[in-house]
Scaffold this active site. Structure first.
Site, PDB file in Angstrom:
ATOM      1  N   CYS A  89      47.849  41.464  -5.377  1.00  0.00           N
ATOM      2  CA  CYS A  89      47.547  42.326  -4.225  1.00  0.00           C
ATOM      3  C   CYS A  89      46.046  42.573  -4.111  1.00  0.00           C
ATOM      4  O   CYS A  89      45.402  42.992  -5.062  1.00  0.00           O
ATOM      5  CB  CYS A  89      48.279  43.653  -4.382  1.00  0.00           C
ATOM      6  SG  CYS A  89      47.749  44.890  -3.193  1.00  0.00           S
ATOM      7  N   CYS A 110      45.269  46.530  -4.725  1.00  0.00           N
ATOM      8  CA  CYS A 110      45.513  47.204  -6.003  1.00  0.00           C
ATOM      9  C   CYS A 110      44.196  47.403  -6.766  1.00  0.00           C
ATOM     10  O   CYS A 110      43.281  46.594  -6.651  1.00  0.00           O
ATOM     11  CB  CYS A 110      46.494  46.388  -6.851  1.00  0.00           C
ATOM     12  SG  CYS A 110      48.234  46.756  -6.529  1.00  0.00           S
ATOM     13  N   HIS A 126      51.048  50.445  -5.849  1.00  0.00           N
ATOM     14  CA  HIS A 126      51.462  49.391  -4.915  1.00  0.00           C
ATOM     15  C   HIS A 126      52.845  49.657  -4.321  1.00  0.00           C
ATOM     16  O   HIS A 126      53.154  49.222  -3.222  1.00  0.00           O
ATOM     17  CB  HIS A 126      51.469  48.058  -5.681  1.00  0.00           C
ATOM     18  CG  HIS A 126      51.710  46.868  -4.823  1.00  0.00           C
ATOM     19  ND1 HIS A 126      50.710  46.286  -4.070  1.00  0.00           N
ATOM     20  CD2 HIS A 126      52.845  46.153  -4.581  1.00  0.00           C
ATOM     21  CE1 HIS A 126      51.224  45.245  -3.408  1.00  0.00           C
ATOM     22  NE2 HIS A 126      52.503  45.146  -3.697  1.00  0.00           N
ATOM     23  N   ASN A 185      49.526  50.787  10.191  1.00  0.00           N
ATOM     24  CA  ASN A 185      50.636  49.887  10.510  1.00  0.00           C
ATOM     25  C   ASN A 185      51.487  49.816   9.272  1.00  0.00           C
ATOM     26  O   ASN A 185      51.000  49.411   8.217  1.00  0.00           O
ATOM     27  CB  ASN A 185      50.144  48.470  10.823  1.00  0.00           C
ATOM     28  CG  ASN A 185      49.368  48.427  12.112  1.00  0.00           C
ATOM     29  OD1 ASN A 185      49.707  49.093  13.082  1.00  0.00           O
ATOM     30  ND2 ASN A 185      48.307  47.649  12.125  1.00  0.00           N
ATOM     31  N   SER A 195      49.965  43.584   6.767  1.00  0.00           N
ATOM     32  CA  SER A 195      49.742  42.370   5.991  1.00  0.00           C
ATOM     33  C   SER A 195      50.113  42.527   4.521  1.00  0.00           C
ATOM     34  O   SER A 195      50.126  41.548   3.788  1.00  0.00           O
ATOM     35  CB  SER A 195      48.271  41.982   6.102  1.00  0.00           C
ATOM     36  OG  SER A 195      47.458  43.037   5.623  1.00  0.00           O
ATOM     37  N   HIS A 245      51.213  47.365   0.087  1.00  0.00           N
ATOM     38  CA  HIS A 245      50.404  48.399  -0.575  1.00  0.00           C
ATOM     39  C   HIS A 245      50.059  49.462   0.470  1.00  0.00           C
ATOM     40  O   HIS A 245      49.563  49.140   1.539  1.00  0.00           O
ATOM     41  CB  HIS A 245      49.131  47.778  -1.156  1.00  0.00           C
ATOM     42  CG  HIS A 245      48.442  48.684  -2.126  1.00  0.00           C
ATOM     43  ND1 HIS A 245      48.378  48.431  -3.471  1.00  0.00           N
ATOM     44  CD2 HIS A 245      47.832  49.876  -1.930  1.00  0.00           C
ATOM     45  CE1 HIS A 245      47.741  49.410  -4.062  1.00  0.00           C
ATOM     46  NE2 HIS A 245      47.400  50.307  -3.144  1.00  0.00           N
ATOM     47  N   HIS A 282      48.463  51.640   2.903  1.00  0.00           N
ATOM     48  CA  HIS A 282      47.096  51.675   3.425  1.00  0.00           C
ATOM     49  C   HIS A 282      47.088  51.856   4.935  1.00  0.00           C
ATOM     50  O   HIS A 282      48.084  51.619   5.601  1.00  0.00           O
ATOM     51  CB  HIS A 282      46.355  50.379   3.079  1.00  0.00           C
ATOM     52  CG  HIS A 282      46.872  49.180   3.819  1.00  0.00           C
ATOM     53  ND1 HIS A 282      48.032  48.525   3.454  1.00  0.00           N
ATOM     54  CD2 HIS A 282      46.429  48.545   4.930  1.00  0.00           C
ATOM     55  CE1 HIS A 282      48.254  47.520   4.287  1.00  0.00           C
ATOM     56  NE2 HIS A 282      47.315  47.508   5.204  1.00  0.00           N
ATOM     57  N   GLN A 340      44.058  51.940   8.497  1.00  0.00           N
ATOM     58  CA  GLN A 340      42.776  51.423   8.947  1.00  0.00           C
ATOM     59  C   GLN A 340      42.041  52.446   9.799  1.00  0.00           C
ATOM     60  O   GLN A 340      42.645  53.370  10.339  1.00  0.00           O
ATOM     61  CB  GLN A 340      42.971  50.164   9.785  1.00  0.00           C
ATOM     62  CG  GLN A 340      43.607  49.003   9.048  1.00  0.00           C
ATOM     63  CD  GLN A 340      43.475  47.722   9.858  1.00  0.00           C
ATOM     64  OE1 GLN A 340      42.429  47.449  10.443  1.00  0.00           O
ATOM     65  NE2 GLN A 340      44.537  46.942   9.911  1.00  0.00           N
TER      66      GLN A 340
HETATM   67  P1  H2U Z   1      46.794  45.630   7.913  1.00  0.00           P
HETATM   68  O1  H2U Z   1      47.809  45.366   6.878  1.00  0.00           O
HETATM   69  O2  H2U Z   1      47.136  46.820   8.808  1.00  0.00           O
HETATM   70  O3  H2U Z   1      46.462  44.401   8.703  1.00  0.00           O
HETATM   71  O4  H2U Z   1      45.445  46.057   7.168  1.00  0.00           O
HETATM   72  C1  H2U Z   1      44.897  45.328   6.124  1.00  0.00           C
HETATM   73  C2  H2U Z   1      43.449  45.089   6.403  1.00  0.00           C
HETATM   74  O5  H2U Z   1      42.808  44.701   5.206  1.00  0.00           O
HETATM   75  C3  H2U Z   1      43.221  43.965   7.402  1.00  0.00           C
HETATM   76  O6  H2U Z   1      42.579  44.487   8.540  1.00  0.00           O
HETATM   77  C4  H2U Z   1      41.781  43.783   5.495  1.00  0.00           C
HETATM   78  C5  H2U Z   1      42.329  42.980   6.655  1.00  0.00           C
HETATM   79  O7  H2U Z   1      41.285  42.531   7.474  1.00  0.00           O
HETATM   80  N1  H2U Z   1      41.495  43.013   4.308  1.00  0.00           N
HETATM   81  C6  H2U Z   1      40.242  43.123   3.698  1.00  0.00           C
HETATM   82  O8  H2U Z   1      39.394  43.841   4.207  1.00  0.00           O
HETATM   83  N2  H2U Z   1      39.987  42.446   2.542  1.00  0.00           N
HETATM   84  C7  H2U Z   1      40.876  41.599   1.951  1.00  0.00           C
HETATM   85  O9  H2U Z   1      40.601  41.061   0.908  1.00  0.00           O
HETATM   86  C8  H2U Z   1      42.153  41.304   2.585  1.00  0.00           C
HETATM   87  C9  H2U Z   1      42.522  42.157   3.775  1.00  0.00           C
HETATM   88 ZN    ZN Z   2      48.743  46.634  -4.311  1.00  0.00          ZN
END
Ligand code: H2U
Ligand code: ZN
Length: 347
Positions: A49, A52, A112, A152, A160, A163, A165, A167
């Site tokens: 992840c 993490c 996580h 989201n 995505s 974990h 989180h 934004q």
């Molecule tokens: P979402 O799961 O809502 O997409 O948010 C995850 C965000 O994390 C996504 O916008 C960022 C992605 O651009 N991200 C990073 O900044 N660094 C990473 O190593 C992977 C994902």
């Molecule tokens: Zn994680």
């Protein structure tokens, strides 16, 4: 309400737009897409992840061994700082303007396997404190006029990574939806000399039919104009323009409301309930905004079970939003849900 027995339109006074409600349609058969139930059984730490603690993100940066909340600048940001001011205008038909901004990612917990609905009120309060800090520091930048905080949750919402989180997208202009809500709230304030959402919260608390639950500072309700089947709003009962204006007790009450709503949602279909959640509040453009009443929108896609979702397609994409189950029925369903998470139930 007699009107609930017939197809009807309802007004969303926050956006000024109407939606179609078709209460007679909920019994239709479903042979369409069935989503896979979400697997809750995650490990507290996942070596793969990128959120993490201690793990590497894209580009190789290592996450610190964080203990509660961790905020970093998005490695794949949709908005960038230091973009030159450019304008394109060819007549009225081809117009564009460059946009400056900053995107941040907020990890809610080092664990996580948690979600906001499995975290304690104290843990959620730390998330709220981080949001306040970001709202103030990003909003305090000369060129940032709006800070959009959102989450989201769930693959269904395009998240995505499980974990926990969210934004933050901060930018130089006020985006479309908050701008619409701002215009409507301002107009209402001018016409009534009172705040739209203060009046609305009072009305809903008096009627009760769309209220899911309340605590001292917040009310959770299914708005009269909700589009998504189980859409809700969290509203401060008193006039608060932005999260940094919440006092200590109100911050605690917001954490309590978020936790209780999250648990009710998870219990509704006994799944990790997907949604997009977002905070709407005063912009950070330096102007006074007495019209703004802080609120959180929860927009979940699920319709009838953990596997059947509402699609915003055909008519919704081309004509206007539409819903089947009424907001009053949804509120009743959510009121019936327990506030003990089903994963914590004693066997
Ligand atoms: P979402 O799961 O809502 O997409 O948010 C995850 C965000 O994390 C996504 O916008 C960022 C992605 O651009 N991200 C990073 O900044 N660094 C990473 O190593 C992977 C994902
Ligand atoms: Zn994680």
């Amino acid at each position: 309400m007699l009107i609930n027995q017939f197809p009807h339109r309802r007004l969303n006074p926050l956006t000024g737009q109407w939606l179609l409600v078709s209460p007679h349609r909920t019994r239709r058969p479903w042979l369409g897409m069935v989503e896979q139930p979400v697997d809750f059984r995650l490990q507290p730490y996942d070596p793969r992840c990128y959120l993490c603690p201690g793990n590497a993100r894209a580009g190789g940066v290592l996450n610190p061994q964080y203990r509660d909340v961790f905020v970093f600048t998005n490695d794949f940001a949709s908005l960038l700082a230091g973009v030159p001011e450019l304008r394109l205008q060819e007549g009225d038909l081809l117009q564009a303007a460059s946009e400056q901004g900053i995107c941040r990612v907020v990890c809610f917990s080092p664990r996580h396997d948690l979600t906001l609905s499995l975290m304690s009120t104290t843990e959620i309060q730390k998330v709220i404190e981080a949001w306040i800090e970001e709202y103030q520091s990003l909003g305090g930048l000369e060129y940032i006029r709006h800070v959009q905080i959102f989450e989201n949750r769930g693959e269904m919402m395009g998240c995505s990574n499980p974990h926990p989180h969210g934004q933050i997208w901060a930018q130089a202009t006020i985006p479309e939806l908050p701008a619409q809500e701002q215009m409507q709230q301002r107009r209402y304030l001018e016409q009534h000399s009172s705040c739209l959402l203060c009046d609305y919260a009072e009305l809903e608390l008096a009627r009760g039919e769309r209220v899911v639950f309340e605590n001292n500072s917040f009310v959770c309700l299914v708005p009269f104009w909700a589009v998504w089947p189980f859409e809700t709003m969290l509203l401060p009962k008193t006039h608060v323009t932005a999260i940094n204006q919440l006092d200590v007790i109100q911050r605690e009450d917001l954490a309590d409301a978020m936790r209780r709503l999250g648990i009710r949602y998870d219990n509704l279909f006994r799944t990790s309930f997907p949604y997009s959640m977002g905070i709407h509040q005063s912009p950070t453009d330096g102007d006074p905004h007495p019209e703004w009443h802080l609120h959180l929108h929860y927009l979940p896609p699920l319709l009838r079970s953990a596997s059947i979702r509402k699609f915003m397609v055909g008519y919704e994409l081309l004509a206007m939003p539409q819903r089947d189950i009424t907001p009053e029925q949804s509120a009743e369903r959510l009121r019936e849900c327990s506030e003990t998470h089903y994963l914590d139930e004693k066997p």
